[in-house]
Motif scaffolding. Structure first.
Motif, PDB file in Angstrom:
ATOM      1  N   GLY A  64     -50.798 -93.053 -27.536  1.00  6.33           N
ATOM      2  CA  GLY A  64     -49.787 -93.946 -26.968  1.00  6.33           C
ATOM      3  C   GLY A  64     -49.990 -93.692 -25.577  1.00  6.33           C
ATOM      4  N   ILE A  65     -49.955 -92.568 -25.068  1.00  9.59           N
ATOM      5  CA  ILE A  65     -50.138 -92.467 -23.433  1.00  9.59           C
ATOM      6  C   ILE A  65     -51.291 -93.089 -22.920  1.00  9.59           C
ATOM      7  CG2 ILE A  65     -50.567 -90.690 -21.680  1.00  9.59           C
ATOM      8  CD1 ILE A  65     -48.171 -89.893 -22.495  1.00  9.59           C
ATOM      9  N   THR A  73     -53.235 -95.574 -24.267  1.00 12.96           N
ATOM     10  CA  THR A  73     -53.058 -96.984 -24.530  1.00 12.96           C
ATOM     11  C   THR A  73     -52.348 -97.680 -23.442  1.00 12.96           C
ATOM     12  OG1 THR A  73     -53.002 -96.714 -26.981  1.00 12.96           O
ATOM     13  CG2 THR A  73     -52.199 -98.805 -26.023  1.00 12.96           C
ATOM     14  N   GLU A  74     -51.209 -97.194 -23.045  1.00 11.82           N
ATOM     15  CA  GLU A  74     -50.392 -97.653 -22.189  1.00 11.82           C
ATOM     16  C   GLU A  74     -51.008 -97.460 -20.780  1.00 11.82           C
ATOM     17  OE1 GLU A  74     -47.933 -99.774 -22.704  1.00 11.82           O
ATOM     18  OE2 GLU A  74     -47.131 -99.688 -20.523  1.00 11.82           O
ATOM     19  N   PHE A  75     -51.869 -96.280 -20.213  1.00 16.30           N
ATOM     20  CA  PHE A  75     -52.480 -96.247 -19.180  1.00 16.30           C
ATOM     21  C   PHE A  75     -53.403 -97.116 -19.004  1.00 16.30           C
ATOM     22  CE2 PHE A  75     -56.418 -94.373 -17.216  1.00 16.30           C
ATOM     23  CZ  PHE A  75     -55.657 -94.011 -15.895  1.00 16.30           C
ATOM     24  N   ARG A 132     -53.408-100.084 -19.894  1.00 15.70           N
ATOM     25  CA  ARG A 132     -52.961-101.248 -19.531  1.00 15.70           C
ATOM     26  C   ARG A 132     -52.619-101.570 -18.234  1.00 15.70           C
ATOM     27  NH1 ARG A 132     -49.520-101.524 -24.644  1.00 15.70           N
ATOM     28  NH2 ARG A 132     -51.050-101.924 -26.290  1.00 15.70           N
ATOM     29  N   ARG A 133     -52.417-100.439 -17.553  1.00 14.55           N
ATOM     30  CA  ARG A 133     -52.031-100.454 -16.132  1.00 14.55           C
ATOM     31  C   ARG A 133     -52.936-101.614 -15.290  1.00 14.55           C
ATOM     32  NH1 ARG A 133     -51.144 -94.433 -13.692  1.00 14.55           N
ATOM     33  NH2 ARG A 133     -49.605 -93.496 -15.214  1.00 14.55           N
TER      34      ARG A 133
END
Lengths: 688, 688
Positions: B285-286, B288-290, B292-293
């Motif tokens: 999760g960490i 994945t979202e990273f 997307r930055r």
């Protein structure tokens, strides 16, 4: 959890009797004699009625209590956190700064909160039994729904201010009718900064010793005026809890699985808990990193993150409990003993003998739709916009049906709460919606596989992230007036809408309905019917002196202010304000609010801040008053220790503890930090 | 996994013999007769020697093979991905765009890759047995290390170009000495775009049918020139694999637990797998979202994300396999049968009878340090900077010791690979480092609790995120020359360094060493000794005709090109290029590279793209050549189907499949998409 102690669970259940301090007791079946035997105090009918009337249920999933004659309600900060976010406007972060209504006019409305006050409970088991007799599967489910609708309609008599729920207890062994007064005008009075309300954050959550001031005050309004609650409220205590003294909680534990069969527990351990924990672990990562994008993302995303973290830690605790071989062995022994007794009694064998096989068969059927059911169940936390759209799509369809045929949340008794949440004036955070909706869509694809027809229908040729962005950016449902207009317009209005989220909700509805129907008919109904058979056998063999699994209805627990021994350490029952300062590092989540740091010298450092008790509670009990024998609030339950998470499956008197914030610490901070003189005056003085 | 088939595992192990196509066989103990019986073809010694010499191990965790006389090596794209990131400079994303060295001069060096060619294997069991006879715990561990060091020193004779490893096989039942030629000058020749190499992404990973071109070509250099590999290389095939034909893989399966006792499997299912899966789920999760930055974060973070996703899915598959009650029941039956036979034979009872109790006791001791061991073990994936710092801190300390007393990765045989990775010229991504190091620090606090002394020592009053940022921003270790200088300066240089990451690594070292020592002495050594006793009992009772658990050493498997039946569906063994175009949606991870879309008309749509075989492989085998009876490469193994993930614990001939990319599809794309004429010329023509 120690193996020795866990083994006792089995024995306790085998004997059908609860152990010392164990039990989430029905208010209309409270074991006052046991309390007398254990603590030399016997709550009488008047005491119990007063407690019932003073307790409040927050329909979103919390407990609370009236603490003044003017509708003042005490609960936890984490139960009002959503409201704090809702009343915050751009640039504000009420959850971070705390809130104190300086005057009655500043008591802002929490548009999503419904409060319920329980005015009556009666048993309707025979009526339900008669209506469902001899029926199975879909027939059973349908008959149960129809009879429930009839009972609740009679009870409410068309008055929307009354909420009547028929509740299955003992997993189908008993049905009670709960009659609540419903209040939808609830306003915020006070909340401290989340840095002290949630001091220690996730590391300290479900742990003890603890140093958190997890309190929030609300006020119930009726006809635009503070509720007159002279007929039932608790005095807000002014003294420290004493180690060893009796303590009661009155609240609404959400759900437990203590009456599960061994097969159900195996399913829970091997399938349900792992998959759910993995789902939330990944979402925790997503949200953690999302809240780091910037302060605004943090403001809008933190409540979701805390919720996910809380769920995840709870799941971990349940899982650890279920992975103790002793627990399952104990349950196996108890179940084998019960089955042997049932088999040996021709009458019981006939009425209850097939129940375990029925459950096994239902579990087997369930495994075929488990993936799909899980994918659809996780929709709930995915996106407010999509859930709102789904309500708008379903409401006219469901409301056109007779009450007894509707999906239960659209029944006459329940729809007002759903409607209130739908129309609550809460700002939407589109960035967060895109992330959480995209996460859910990705998970649906992962769970069902990219080749599943439902996945093709929902995603088309988009990636989960693309679709989430398109839907969130394209919808107008973030606007409360738009939702209200669509709801009021009914079938025609929603049918004519070309809002992309509405269109997508139609697709979701088409996929979700058959799964839900299958679940209700082939699984829930079978479990309810079989659970009823097992419960009746237990009543017949062991008597009626136990308590049902938790159902987010009122339960009273008794216990004592008490620490515990674990791993060679003796954990004391009380913490004090000085401890919070000792624990503070200056870095979140161990950073005290500035006002606390500034007030340090004024505070009485020895004031009891939090305390542990042996009360048997679970999630849903958050905000429950912890009262003494006089009915005075000693504190507000806000948590349990880590071992309490095994409480889903059993109660361990040696290790399971409730964690509460003390009334004296709340008073101390209101006086010396928050300058909340009016509120303190209203809390008054305990005279007895 | 079907219950019937899983039950067979137990039988197979009870009989001590492998089932059809099962087995990761030792190259020096290959069951050629079994292949003859099953497929009418008997590999002779020359065939096996040629296969051994043509195979290549990539020390980082992959397999590969020589496919030309000039050191050309075929492996998977995902085995060269790290190199693609390394050779990318700001603004470039070689992994996304693909890479083709237009001339020898453009074959860029992969500074972190070490290639090993196995030149000899001999058995040293008796020597080890003699040295460890009668010893237990720390004494056993120490004697084993000392003797291993002596053997490897003799073997390598001081030549750093030789790598000699003593490998425990059958969990301590046998020890073999592997002598490799070591190559550290390995360069990239070709890789396609990751959109086709990893087509289908995580949704399709460990699934089949599959449509991925997971290939990469490297070249081994010796003394600055392409390696002369005329003495052993495979011909790169030019024909389709035929359903039913025999197929071999030669590679390095990483690790399996097929010889675990029931107690070890329970520990795996109840503790190790869940906790590890949860760790990686959250990190997924960490990351994945990273990613997307922004595009730069995506470029630097994607390899980590893919790695975590791959691990997570593998753990899920293993977990599902272990949660099948039939598997554990089968193992229980087999173990009970073996123990009964051992107990009935006085000599075996004396030599092996206590082994299971020894293991149970070791597991019990382990549970006391399991949290701490897990917290320290997860450091490995946390941060390159911190791991580099730890190597710099430890290297002088370890190298001052006699070889037989060092931590094993600092032994004379292994340190060159560690040194190479330490000094590899790979750009650091500080943002990513902060995120992953912060994640690990937060997990350490979560696992050990905020009150643990180690947590206090590591974190001080910082939050995990603050500390990670301070360390990453403050260190100079991202600079390769700085690392080299510190390494060369030895104890004095590192000791005098005030680099914050070095200082922090000292704290980590102090916490990690005692845990590791305890693990090696009280746990690993006991398991090795007890495993050896069980293995010797098995050899005595069932003969020697089986294979050991995987150990990332060379294994040869045999099987056939074959699909399978599952859930009423018949899955065909071959996919074709047309299928990739059918599956493409235009959205990642189902988006084909532009060059593929443009070339569609030129491609022969019916070319076999991927294929499934019954070969028994696991992680570590990635890149293994799949060869036919002539020793020609039919394809490169890059994955298994989902059921193959149960392969950790047993092999199911009905459902376990290897997934490979075909040589013909690689040739087709080199010719018609990538214009790689020189490479095709080098791959040449198969003449037999």
């Amino acid at each position: 959890m120690s193996r020795v102690l866990l083994a006792l669970f089995g024995l306790a259940l085998a004997a059908g009797a609860a152990r010392a301090d164990e039990g989430m007791w029905l208010p209309n079946d409270f074991p006052a004699d046991k309390v007398q035997a254990a603590y030399g105090f016997k709550p009488d009918a008047a005491w119990l009625d007063h407690a019932r009337l003073s307790a409040i249920r927050l329909a979103g999933g919390c407990s609370a209590s009236l603490v003044s004659p003017n509708g003042l309600v005490a609960t936890n900060h984490h139960c009002v956190r959503e409201c704090l976010t809702q009343i915050s406007r751009k640039g504000e972060d009420t959850s971070a700064t705390g809130y104190l209504a300086a005057s009655p006019a500043e008591e802002k409305r929490c548009t999503a909160i419904e409060a319920n006050r329980l005015i009556d409970v009666t048993t309707v088991t025979e009526r339900i039994r008669k209506a469902t007799e001899g029926k199975t599967g879909a027939d059973f489910a349908s008959a149960l729904k129809v009879e429930t609708a009839a009972i609740t309609k009679e009870c409410a008599g068309g008055d929307d201010n009354l909420r009547c729920d028929v509740q299955s207890l003992f997993r189908g062994g008993r049905y009670d009718l709960y009659k609540y007064r419903r209040y939808q005008d609830v306003r915020i009075v006070f909340a401290p900064e989340d840095a002290i309300a949630d001091f220690g954050g996730d590391p300290d959550n479900f742990e003890y010793p603890r140093y958190a001031l997890d309190v929030g005050f609300l006020r119930i309004y009726e006809n635009g005026k503070p509720l007159d609650s002279k007929d039932g409220y608790f005095h807000f205590g002014e003294r420290e809890p004493l180690p060893g003294e009796v303590a009661f909680t009155i609240g609404n534990p959400g759900s437990t699985e203590r009456l599960f069969t061994v097969a159900q527990l195996d399913e829970e351990r091997n399938v349900t808990l792992p998959r759910t924990a993995l789902y939330f672990a990944e979402e925790r990562g997503i949200l953690t990193e999302f809240t780091r994008r910037g302060p605004e993302q943090r403001r809008v995303g933190e409540a979701s993150l805390l919720g996910v973290e809380n769920t995840l830690k709870a799941l971990r605790g349940e899982w650890e409990a279920l992975s103790e071989p002793a627990l399952i062995e104990g349950k196996k022994t108890a179940e084998a003993a019960l089955r042997a007794k049932v088999a040996a009694d021709p009458e019981l064998a006939k009425s209850s003998g097939t129940a375990w096989d029925d459950i096994d068969a239902a579990l087997k059927r369930h495994s075929a739709i488990a993936d799909r059911a899980f994918a659809m169940a996780t929709l709930r936390g995915a996106s407010r916009l999509l859930n709102d759209a789904l309500i708008l799509v379903r409401a006219p369809v469901e409301q056109a049906k007779p009450d007894g045929e509707r999906l239960e949340e659209y029944s006459a008794a329940r729809f007002p709460a759903l409607r209130q949440r739908l129309l609550a004036d809460q700002p939407i955070a589109p960035d967060l919606e895109i992330v959480t909706l995209g996460y859910w869509l990705g998970k649906v694809r992962e769970i069902l596989g990219p080749d599943d027809p439902a996945v093709h229908k929902l995603l088309g040729t988009s990636s989960p992230e693309q679709l989430a962005e398109t839907l969130v950016k394209g919808t107008k449902l973030g606007d409360t007036a738009t939702r209200k207009k669509l709801l009021d317009a009914g079938a025609a209005g929603v049918g004519g809408s070309n809002d992309p989220m509405i269109a997508f909700a139609r697709l979701v509805d088409a996929e979700a309905r058959p799964v839900r129907r299958q679940l209700e008919d082939d699984y829930d109904a079978v479990l309810d019917a079989a659970g009823g058979k097992i419960a009746r056998a237990q009543f017949a063999l062991y008597g009626n002196s136990t308590y049902p699994d938790a159902t987010f209805t009122m339960r009273i627990s008794y216990g004592a202010v008490q620490g515990w021994d674990e791993a060679g350490k003796s954990i004391q029952p009380l913490t004090r304000i000085a401890g919070a300062f000792d624990r503070a590092t200056g870095a979140e989540p161990f950073k005290l609010p500035e006002r606390w740091v500034a007030a340090k010298g004024n505070l009485t450092a020895s004031t009891v801040l939090d305390f542990a008790t042996t009360n048997d509670i679970v999630g849903g009990n958050s905000g429950s008053p912890v009262i003494d024998r006089h009915g005075d609030v000693m504190g507000l339950a806000f948590d349990g220790n880590f071992k309490s998470l095994g409480g889903d499956f059993g109660y361990d008197p040696a290790l399971n503890r409730t964690v509460a914030v003390s009334a004296v610490a709340i008073r101390e901070s209101l006086a010396k930090i928050y300058g909340a003189k009016a509120l303190l005056d209203e809390l008054g003085t305990v005279t007895h």
